[in-house]
Scaffold this motif. Structure first.
Motif, PDB file in Angstrom:
ATOM      1  N   CYS A  13       0.856  -1.186   0.000  1.00 36.51           N
ATOM      2  CA  CYS A  13       0.000   0.000   0.000  1.00 36.51           C
ATOM      3  C   CYS A  13       0.897   1.242   0.000  1.00 36.51           C
ATOM      4  O   CYS A  13       1.957   1.263   0.639  1.00 36.51           O
ATOM      5  N   TYR A  14       0.448   2.285  -0.692  1.00 41.53           N
ATOM      6  CA  TYR A  14       1.225   3.516  -0.826  1.00 41.53           C
ATOM      7  C   TYR A  14       0.328   4.728  -0.598  1.00 41.53           C
ATOM      8  O   TYR A  14      -0.846   4.733  -0.976  1.00 41.53           O
ATOM      9  N   LYS A  15       0.925   5.770   0.006  1.00 39.41           N
ATOM     10  CA  LYS A  15       0.190   7.019   0.186  1.00 39.41           C
ATOM     11  C   LYS A  15       1.154   8.194   0.094  1.00 39.41           C
ATOM     12  O   LYS A  15       2.204   8.206   0.745  1.00 39.41           O
ATOM     13  N   PHE A  16       0.788   9.189  -0.736  1.00 38.52           N
ATOM     14  CA  PHE A  16       1.582  10.395  -0.904  1.00 38.52           C
ATOM     15  C   PHE A  16       1.117  11.463   0.092  1.00 38.52           C
ATOM     16  O   PHE A  16      -0.083  11.624   0.334  1.00 38.52           O
ATOM     17  N   TYR A  17       2.064  12.202   0.638  1.00 40.59           N
ATOM     18  CA  TYR A  17       1.793  13.332   1.527  1.00 40.59           C
ATOM     19  C   TYR A  17       2.519  14.567   0.990  1.00 40.59           C
ATOM     20  O   TYR A  17       3.609  14.450   0.421  1.00 40.59           O
ATOM     21  N   GLY A  18       1.908  15.727   1.188  1.00 41.01           N
ATOM     22  CA  GLY A  18       2.564  16.982   0.827  1.00 41.01           C
ATOM     23  C   GLY A  18       1.778  17.863  -0.108  1.00 41.01           C
ATOM     24  O   GLY A  18       2.261  18.927  -0.502  1.00 41.01           O
TER      25      GLY A  18
END
Length: 625
Positions: free
Chosen positions: A121-126
């Protein structure tokens, strides 16, 4: 192979063995094959350890593409023609060690606001600037969610993450750093480094403080890795395994036809049968669509993720070469805004004219009767129309072609090398000219013909050995002369492209050759206020000459100063060009073979039966005295 080095223990072992010989340095197997700073090992193993001397590699004069190891173990880049002793490395086959049964792949799901690829699982922040963090804080936030900063184990994960960066407009940290050892990069989970995707010139440890790694978001190099100071606040991407404790997510609505998968406003389908180009195109048309056009690097990366695990070598996409105009065109009529040619492609060989996407993601023009699987596509986006002609006119001495202005310099006083010509064009807000159709080529030819002078155009070879326009536009038209490009003349590599004045045909040539050039700019970016610019010629009086004895007037001094300053600027640009335009990869002439990652032994002469070598019997660090 020449030795590759992957850690301090192995480096120390080499120092120990080399100490038995009186030589001050030895060849090792690291070399740059393209743009300065992009180094690879001769045995294709990952670049996960470096031990450069202070200030190295510096690619002095653009001439140092190989590397030596000093007796103290430090590395220095040096010209490949030097004669040195060398260290070879051979991996011996040993009995397979005892292995435990493989850990079963985790089962479960991702949290609802995370993206899933396989069992991760992957999640981008920013996206919100206030969510951006230092590398340390980013890793801490990932760990608080049972995750780590992302580990990019292979090209599949890299392609997937790039496809997710279409809406990302900021750099993102990944879980790679050399915080614990400034010479060795490690993933935060301790995984081996089997894949890297460094941007050209990276990692460079600028200022001795760049210990963390980010993916850049600029579309020209999106997803490439750059080492950066760890306290810089940036976006980041977290990664964790799927978990059975997570609820099964609500299925994402798929508005595509059966068999098609969505990507933003488009839908794609990978055909299951290997057929000719015409048959694959007809299969897509039976759905009411066409073989796929690829509009940008994000679609390219998404399509790559569809191809992993198919065990196929190549796939048809919807590009062909127009037999009349010579332009490369999409079957669905969309403009060519993006290309991703393989090294030395498009080769335009006999009977080649259909384009296949290879399993490594690059494009190859090949025979249309070859049998590959096809990729179909349709989109809800509206096909763009040609923009109306821009109001305004081009300044004196510039020619108007559609929305662009062209400056053709081919007089006796206008001769310049490729980097000099590009610099001159940029002083006008222009670039060396790209050419996108037979009509445009003929328009330039109509003026160049009268000069009888070869002229530079803005095409050169990029870091992968493929041709690119310096203005960043797509390569959708080529007009090579017979048997061109030849890639080199004797020992001189030909990386830049000229147009012949007699025919308008193109030839690759050594970049420092002085000749005419063609600049191009859109009407709204051109800077017409600059005076005509020529490369200054500087002469130096010999000792005791009349010029030295009688002196020079103040006006003459001013003229010399201005000329010297202009020449220095141009000289600096040439040096920068040499530094960032290294040798291109050696490429096999056999289309069935991959590019060579070794290099010719420049010291071996025909007739010699042996060379001296330094043999290392063991790389077992426990045998050190």
């Amino acid at each position: 192979y020449l030795v590759s080095i992957h850690g301090r223990d192995e480096q120390d072992k080499l120092i120990y063995y080399a100490s038995a010989y009186s030589y001050s340095s030895h060849w090792i197997g690291i070399r740059e094959y393209d743009i300065s700073g992009t180094y690879v090992w001769a045995d294709s193993t990952p670049l996960d350890f470096e031990n450069w001397n202070v200030g190295e590699p510096n690619d002095a004069n653009g001439e140092e593409q190989c590397a030596e190891m000093y007796s103290d173990g430090l590395w220095n880049d040096v010209n490949c023609e030097n004669a040195l002793t060398f260290i070879c490395k051979q991996v011996y086959t040993e009995p397979a060690p005892y292995t435990r049964a493989p850990t079963p792949a985790p089962s479960g799901y991702c949290p609802s606001d995370w993206d899933q690829l396989d069992h991760r699982c992957y999640k981008f922040y920013g996206q919100n600037q206030y969510d951006r963090k230092t590398w340390y804080d980013a890793q801490e936030n990932c760990q608080a969610q049972g995750a780590d900063l992302a580990i990019i184990y292979d090209r599949k994960i890299q392609s997937y993450l790039i496809s997710k960066m279409k809406d990302v407009e900021f750099e993102v940290y990944i879980g790679l750093s050399d915080i614990s050892d400034t010479e060795q990069f490690y993933w935060v989970d301790g995984a081996p480094i089997d894949y890297t995707n460094w941007n050209s010139g990276e990692p460079n440890e600028s200022g001795g403080e760049e210990d963390c790694v980010e993916m850049v978001w600029n579309q020209q190099v999106v997803g490439k890795w750059n080492d950066i100071i760890c306290t810089q606040e940036s976006g980041y991407v977290c990664q964790k395994n799927i978990d059975a404790s997570n609820s099964e997510p609500t299925p994402v609505e798929n508005n595509c036809d059966d068999g098609y998968v969505p990507f933003h406003e488009s839908c794609f389908r990978v055909l299951t049968s290997e057929t000719s180009f015409q048959t694959a195109a007809a299969t897509c048309q039976s759905d009411g669509y066409d073989l796929a056009s690829i509009m940008d690097v994000y679609e390219q990366s998404f399509v790559e993720t569809l191809l992993y695990g198919t065990n196929a070598d190549a796939f048809w996409i919807g590009m062909t070469q127009n037999g009349v105009s010579g332009e490369y065109e999409w079957l669905d009529g969309w403009p060519v805004s993006y290309t991703n040619w393989a090294a030395m492609e498009p080769s335009q060989g006999s009977n080649e004219g259909c384009i296949a996407l290879t399993v490594n993601g690059t494009w190859d023009d090949t025979g249309c009767s070859s049998n590959y699987r096809g990729i179909c596509k349709y989109t809800s986006l509206v096909k763009p129309t040609l923009p109306p002609e821009t109001p305004g006119s081009c300044p004196m001495d510039w020619l108007t072609y559609g929305n662009d202005c062209l400056l053709i310099r081919a007089g006796a006083g206008d001769q310049a090398s490729f980097p000099e010509a590009q610099y001159i064009c940029r002083t006008y807000g222009a670039q060396l000219s790209s050419i996108h159709s037979k009509a445009e080529n003929d328009f330039i030819l109509s003026t160049v013909q009268a000069t009888n002078t070869d002229v530079w155009i803005g095409l050169d070879r990029d870091l992968n050995g493929a041709y690119r326009w310096v203005d960043g536009s797509s390569v959708n038209y080529l007009n090579w002369a017979d048997n061109e490009p030849s890639y080199q003349a004797g020992d001189i590599e030909e990386l830049c492209v000229e147009m012949y004045p007699s025919s308008g045909l193109w030839n690759d040539r050594e970049c420092l050759q002085k000749q005419g050039y063609v600049c191009k700019a859109s009407k709204n970016t051109l800077n017409p206020s600059l005076p005509p610019f020529t490369v200054p010629a500087i002469t130096t009086a010999k000792e005791g000459s009349p010029e030295e004895q009688t002196g020079v007037s103040s006006g003459g001094v001013a003229g010399i100063v201005i000329g010297v300053l202009a020449a220095v600027v141009v000289a600096v640009m040439v040096v920068i060009f040499l530094m960032y335009r290294g040798k291109s990869p050696a490429v096999s002439k056999d289309p069935g073979l991959p590019p060579s990652i070794g290099f010719d032994n420049a010291l071996y002469k025909s007739g010699e039966k042996e060379v001296s070598t330094v043999k290392i019997e063991s790389m077992d660090p426990t045998s050190l005295a």
